[in-house]
Write an enzyme that holds these catalytic residues in place. Structure first.
Site, PDB file in Angstrom:
ATOM      1  CE  LYS A  10      -3.836  -1.976   2.323  1.00 51.81           C
ATOM      2  NZ  LYS A  10      -4.860  -2.083   3.473  1.00 51.81           N
ATOM      3  CE1 TYR A  50      -9.693  -2.722   0.707  1.00 50.66           C
ATOM      4  CE2 TYR A  50      -8.644  -1.028  -0.465  1.00 50.66           C
ATOM      5  CZ  TYR A  50      -8.623  -2.113   0.293  1.00 50.66           C
ATOM      6  OH  TYR A  50      -7.288  -2.423   0.872  1.00 50.66           O
ATOM      7  NE  ARG A  86      -6.435 -12.064   5.894  1.00 51.18           N
ATOM      8  CZ  ARG A  86      -7.141 -10.822   5.717  1.00 51.18           C
ATOM      9  NH1 ARG A  86      -7.278 -10.190   4.662  1.00 51.18           N
ATOM     10  NH2 ARG A  86      -8.106 -10.466   6.977  1.00 51.18           N
ATOM     11  CB  THR A  92      -7.326  -5.198  10.271  1.00 45.91           C
ATOM     12  OG1 THR A  92      -7.470  -6.474   9.692  1.00 45.91           O
ATOM     13  CG2 THR A  92      -7.397  -4.103   9.342  1.00 45.91           C
ATOM     14  NE  ARG A 103      -2.177  -5.386   7.479  1.00 44.68           N
ATOM     15  CZ  ARG A 103      -3.457  -5.896   7.064  1.00 44.68           C
ATOM     16  NH1 ARG A 103      -3.947  -6.920   8.123  1.00 44.68           N
ATOM     17  NH2 ARG A 103      -4.104  -5.534   6.124  1.00 44.68           N
ATOM     18  CG  ASN A 113      -3.754  -2.160   6.982  1.00 44.18           C
ATOM     19  OD1 ASN A 113      -3.660  -1.689   5.854  1.00 44.18           O
ATOM     20  ND2 ASN A 113      -4.712  -2.441   7.549  1.00 44.18           N
ATOM     21  CG  HIS A 116      -5.402  -6.527  -0.030  1.00 41.12           C
ATOM     22  ND1 HIS A 116      -6.541  -6.719   0.603  1.00 41.12           N
ATOM     23  CD2 HIS A 116      -5.493  -7.391  -1.102  1.00 41.12           C
ATOM     24  CE1 HIS A 116      -7.483  -7.523   0.072  1.00 41.12           C
ATOM     25  NE2 HIS A 116      -6.702  -7.982  -1.093  1.00 41.12           N
ATOM     26  CD  GLU A 127      -9.010  -9.566  -3.287  1.00 44.46           C
ATOM     27  OE1 GLU A 127      -7.947  -9.644  -3.009  1.00 44.46           O
ATOM     28  OE2 GLU A 127     -10.027  -9.167  -2.322  1.00 44.46           O
TER      29      GLU A 127
HETATM   30  P1  GTP Z   1      -7.330  -5.943   3.631  1.00 44.73           P
HETATM   31  O1  GTP Z   1      -6.191  -7.005   3.521  1.00 44.73           O
HETATM   32  O2  GTP Z   1      -6.474  -4.301   3.292  1.00 44.73           O
HETATM   33  O3  GTP Z   1      -8.486  -6.165   2.967  1.00 44.73           O
HETATM   34  O4  GTP Z   1      -7.120  -5.753   5.338  1.00 44.73           O
HETATM   35  P2  GTP Z   1      -7.936  -6.635   6.122  1.00 44.73           P
HETATM   36  O5  GTP Z   1      -8.553  -7.815   5.587  1.00 44.73           O
HETATM   37  O6  GTP Z   1      -7.083  -6.851   7.632  1.00 44.73           O
HETATM   38  O7  GTP Z   1      -9.186  -5.645   6.659  1.00 44.73           O
HETATM   39  P3  GTP Z   1     -10.554  -5.215   6.226  1.00 44.73           P
HETATM   40  O8  GTP Z   1     -10.912  -6.029   4.846  1.00 44.73           O
HETATM   41  O9  GTP Z   1     -11.412  -5.378   7.316  1.00 44.73           O
HETATM   42  O10 GTP Z   1     -10.159  -3.642   5.903  1.00 44.73           O
HETATM   43  C1  GTP Z   1      -9.811  -3.191   4.600  1.00 44.73           C
HETATM   44  C2  GTP Z   1      -8.733  -2.201   4.883  1.00 44.73           C
HETATM   45  O11 GTP Z   1      -9.723  -0.956   5.400  1.00 44.73           O
HETATM   46  C3  GTP Z   1      -7.927  -2.193   6.111  1.00 44.73           C
HETATM   47  O12 GTP Z   1      -6.794  -3.022   5.513  1.00 44.73           O
HETATM   48  C4  GTP Z   1      -7.612  -1.037   6.323  1.00 44.73           C
HETATM   49  O13 GTP Z   1      -6.717  -0.193   5.397  1.00 44.73           O
HETATM   50  C5  GTP Z   1      -8.863  -0.179   5.982  1.00 44.73           C
HETATM   51  N1  GTP Z   1      -9.525  -0.080   7.482  1.00 44.73           N
HETATM   52  C6  GTP Z   1     -10.075  -1.230   8.093  1.00 44.73           C
HETATM   53  N2  GTP Z   1     -10.528  -0.584   9.332  1.00 44.73           N
HETATM   54  C7  GTP Z   1     -10.400   0.903   9.386  1.00 44.73           C
HETATM   55  C8  GTP Z   1     -10.850   1.649  10.247  1.00 44.73           C
HETATM   56  O14 GTP Z   1     -11.425   1.421  11.324  1.00 44.73           O
HETATM   57  N3  GTP Z   1     -10.055   3.063   9.799  1.00 44.73           N
HETATM   58  C9  GTP Z   1      -9.701   3.241   8.646  1.00 44.73           C
HETATM   59  N4  GTP Z   1      -9.030   4.377   8.551  1.00 44.73           N
HETATM   60  N5  GTP Z   1      -9.491   2.327   7.751  1.00 44.73           N
HETATM   61  C10 GTP Z   1      -9.778   1.009   8.158  1.00 44.73           C
HETATM   62 MG    MG Z   2     -10.036  -7.572   3.755  1.00 41.16          MG
END
Ligand code: GTP
Ligand code: MG
Length: 139
Positions: A10, A50, A86, A92, A103, A113, A116, A127
């Site tokens: 990212k 997203y 993962r 996350t 992370r 973070n 992805h 994807e």
């Molecule tokens: P990804 O691999 O990026 O999909 O991460 P994840 O699967 O661990 O998390 P999730 O799919 O729930 O959320 C997708 C992305 O949204 C996260 O990786 C973050 O970059 C962002 N995100 C999630 N929760 C928050 C939040 O509370 N605040 C903000 N600003 N961003 C968030």
């Molecule tokens: Mg995710």
């Protein structure tokens, strides 16, 4: 089982020149980078990618962030690649991520973070197809 998963390095990580450090962690975990491209995500690509989070309060911020600097899109291949990546990524929220994970080592916040990774084999296929042709993937 040998699987493929989709990864994004990212903007917070590309800005800090962490592509190589993150790739070393990926490869160190036994995952092979079988396709990789540095791109500037368009707003439309980020919104589509997203789409599942469209109703979440952080959606606008997330799209802004993902289009704010280049990203590196990747296909990773290896045993149980989806779950393995993962695990290497960590939680996350970096505050909750295990020691040694990408992370924990590199993420700035729950939003910024660093990486992805697909959350299921089904989503990985979807994807990967959003960013790569089959010809671009050399296993
Ligand atoms: P990804 O691999 O990026 O999909 O991460 P994840 O699967 O661990 O998390 P999730 O799919 O729930 O959320 C997708 C992305 O949204 C996260 O990786 C973050 O970059 C962002 N995100 C999630 N929760 C928050 C939040 O509370 N605040 C903000 N600003 N961003 C968030
Ligand atoms: Mg995710």
């Amino acid at each position: 089982m040998t699987e493929r998963t989709f990864s994004i390095i990212k903007p917070d990580a590309t800005r800090r020149n962490l592509t190589g450090a993150i790739n070393a962690l990926i490869e160190g975990a036994g995952l092979r980078i079988v396709a990789q491209r540095r791109i500037r995500m368009t707003r439309e690509q980020a919104e589509d990618f997203y789409d599942v989070h469209r109703e979440r309060p952080f959606y606008g911020e997330l799209v802004e962030f993902m289009t704010s600097a280049p990203v590196v899109v990747q296909v990773l291949e290896g045993p149980d690649a989806v779950a393995r990546y993962r695990a290497v990524m960590g939680a996350t929220n970096p505050a909750q991520a295990e020691e040694g994970t990408i992370r924990k080592l590199h993420a700035l916040s729950v939003g910024e973070n660093s990486v992805h990774g697909s959350d299921s084999l089904e989503n990985a296929k979807i994807e990967i197809a959003q960013f790569f042709d089959e010809d671009d993937i050399v296993g």
